[in-house]
Design a protein around this motif. Sequence first.
Motif, mmCIF file in Angstrom:
data_model
loop_
_atom_site.group_PDB
_atom_site.id
_atom_site.type_symbol
_atom_site.label_atom_id
_atom_site.label_comp_id
_atom_site.label_asym_id
_atom_site.label_seq_id
_atom_site.Cartn_x
_atom_site.Cartn_y
_atom_site.Cartn_z
ATOM 1 N N ASP A 143 -29.158 27.909 46.954
ATOM 2 C CA ASP A 143 -28.183 27.600 48.010
ATOM 3 C C ASP A 143 -28.510 28.409 49.265
ATOM 4 O OD1 ASP A 143 -26.036 26.996 49.581
ATOM 5 O OD2 ASP A 143 -24.567 27.120 47.949
ATOM 6 N N GLN A 146 -23.974 17.997 41.241
ATOM 7 C CA GLN A 146 -24.761 18.573 40.163
ATOM 8 C C GLN A 146 -26.122 19.053 40.654
ATOM 9 O OE1 GLN A 146 -23.709 19.261 37.038
ATOM 10 N NE2 GLN A 146 -25.702 20.286 36.795
ATOM 11 N N LYS A 165 -26.032 22.416 42.414
ATOM 12 C CA LYS A 165 -25.976 23.549 41.478
ATOM 13 C C LYS A 165 -27.358 23.915 40.939
ATOM 14 C CE LYS A 165 -21.296 22.407 39.912
ATOM 15 N NZ LYS A 165 -20.478 21.946 38.754
#
Length: 829
Positions: free
Chosen positions: A292, A285, A288
Amino acid sequence: MKQDIYTMVKKKSPKKKITDTLQTAVIEAKKESRVRTAKEMRLMQSLMKTAEQCIQGKGYTPLTLQEFILRLRIPDQHADIFKDALDELVKQNNAIIKDGRYCCYLKAKNTLTGTLSLHPRGFGFVKVNEAKMDDVFIPKPFTMNGVDGDTVEVLINCDVISNKGPEGKIVSIISRGRRHLAGIITEVRPQEVYYAFSPLLGFSQKIRVKSTKEELKRGDRIVMEVAEWGGKDGLTLANFSKHLGSISDPSCDITAALEEFELRQKFPAIALKEAKAFGDRVPLQEIKNREDLRHLPCITIDPDTAKDFDDAVNLSKDKKGHYHLGVHIADVSFYVKPGSALDDEAAMRCNSTYFPGFCLPMLPHELSSNLCSLKPNVNRLTVSILMEFNKNGDMIDYRMTKSVIKSVKRFTYKEAKAVLDGKKESPHAKTLDLMVEMCALLKKKRYERGSVEFGLPELVVLVDDKGVPTGTDYIVYDITHQLIEEFMLKANEVVATHIAKEGKALTYRIHDKPSEDNLKDFSLLAMAFGFTLSPTPTPKEIQKLFDEAMHTPYGEYLATSYIRKMRLAIYSSDNIGHYGLNLTHYCHFTSPIRRYVDLVAHRILFNETEDKETLEKLAQECSAKERISAKAENSVVLLKKLRMLDANKRQEPFRAYEGIVTRVKNFGIYFEVIEYMLEGYLHVSELDNDYFNYDEVTMSLKGAYNGYSYKAGDKLTVLLKTVDLITLETKWDLVPSSPPEEEMEESSRQDHRKKRDHKKSKRKHDRKEAKDRNKVKGKFKQEVQSKPQSKLNREENPPTRGKRTPAPLSAKDVFQEMQTKKSRKKTGF
């Protein structure tokens, strides 16, 4: 405005004083109505310095403002600036106003209260609680058997001007900072009477250990609880607490250091529970919720033995020739939240401590060497500083983000260097070459602003599983170290500048400029070695000096001397810049696994702000713990080096060591044993058989008869006499050398060469005559038979013409010869 001031003054002052008071009021109004220019600020700084020197002078008597202006001959147009300068001195507690007169703060206060910090050599410094001023230097005779952490009362000696800052003596110990001592049994007497030595108290303070059921031997390492502190010459009484081992057992070196310096060893159960609750994987989680950056080819470059990888880097170059540098730092703040048990423990430890073969971490291993460590090929949470530079190395853009990365390679410094040298193949070779290119640009920028760089080598002690030293590793400050340092310095600078622009408080890493006296002393030292330097050199001048000096035998000595003249870099919520780096904004941000201030900087960057007062307390605590850790690390490294010397002594009793003179005093010389980077000392009476005079100008010892001389940078050969593992002391003998020919006068050298050539010519002539005589064999035999025996012996063994050079003696022969001389001195023969 002037009319309003006149009305106000008229109400408050008699008529005869209206004019003077009006002038003062106008000055005040002008001061409040405008901001001073840069030129005026420089003038104010200069006036502050002049006034401070005057106030702290020996013959100073308190003066009013007008008397001060007359004394220093301040022009009328600068009177208001001078008044501001004096006000600033009062604000900084460098002066105090009594009865309208400016007095020396230290003289007015008489005594001050503060916390004592002792140096291993016996002197100390007191950090004063009630004033923003330099630490008070306490000479060794005036420490009053205080120990680290004691709260003491100090009497300031205003008549002594020291380059170490204000000087004073401890007049009373208000409270002890500790009752817990580590020590070594040095003497065992009948009826279980034991005496111990504690490095913390030094040689002058004896400790009597009260009787215990456990039988102790000389060399036993123990922990004691102080029952009664002795006076300066008195005996300290202590109760035996526990046995750690023996000084002959290297496996307990680190345990003893942890006890001696009161470093926290075990983590509380609740902190370990919190660390283990995170598991060994990054939460999906959280990935996310972050940017990235796992597509970036990030690498880490660290020492061989490192396990806590704080930082990773990536670098690329676009079509415009712009460099894109990413510095990715482990996001410890995600796991260690304010108020948690992990945070409380980290705040008490302040930093990790590194010993040979062992790390005492700030965070449990579940975080420090696993979940927070940027290992290759695993997801890791980071804070990324993404910077863009143009072709010249100027930063043109940057941004900061919470991210997730996946490192593609863990390099050691040696491995990265092998790739750069072409000795090892790697798919990341081009990236490393590009990093070298970027490093050169950043170094050039740093050089241009006057940052001083030394790049001194480091000696790492290698140990086995039992703590026995097995050898050393000589770490050179090569390009792989330099490029990582340049990238981290830039990230730290960018973060500090960014937070300052946002108006947030921060724990800065500051480095105050050295005192003028220290700079003058260093300038004289450099000039003594033939280098050119102004009396108060700028950082750029210092930089140019070391560019030249590091290629000479005196380079490392001058670098070490310069560092000793500098003030210590510390943490502070007040930003005064960093003198050594020549930066206006700098902080520590890139090592949150091992430094608590870095963790706090991460929180501040992302809006978890702290008030300035809290940050100042934190800064002082972290600065103090940093010094304690350094002392603990150095004590263990020194002991390991001495263990190696002791082992060498047993295996090769007459082994000689090469050394280099580092300091020369009128009472002897200090030198460094090159192989172990270990300091040794020889008293002037232990030098060559000569009478030595100390030359203050060249800072050297010169022999009156044999022509020997000793100055910093000279090489010498020494023999180890003894090693004391308890007191960490060594004793050495000097291997004698012939007087250097260059010490002879030019005329003497010419005479010497003429005599030598004449004798050589005569020997040649004699050999020719002898050859001619040998041709007439019969006559030669008759001559031989008719000659006296003494004359015959002389011709068969002709004397050496000129001075004979003796064959070189072995180290063993030299040692035996020295022992024979000493025994003759003792017996009188």
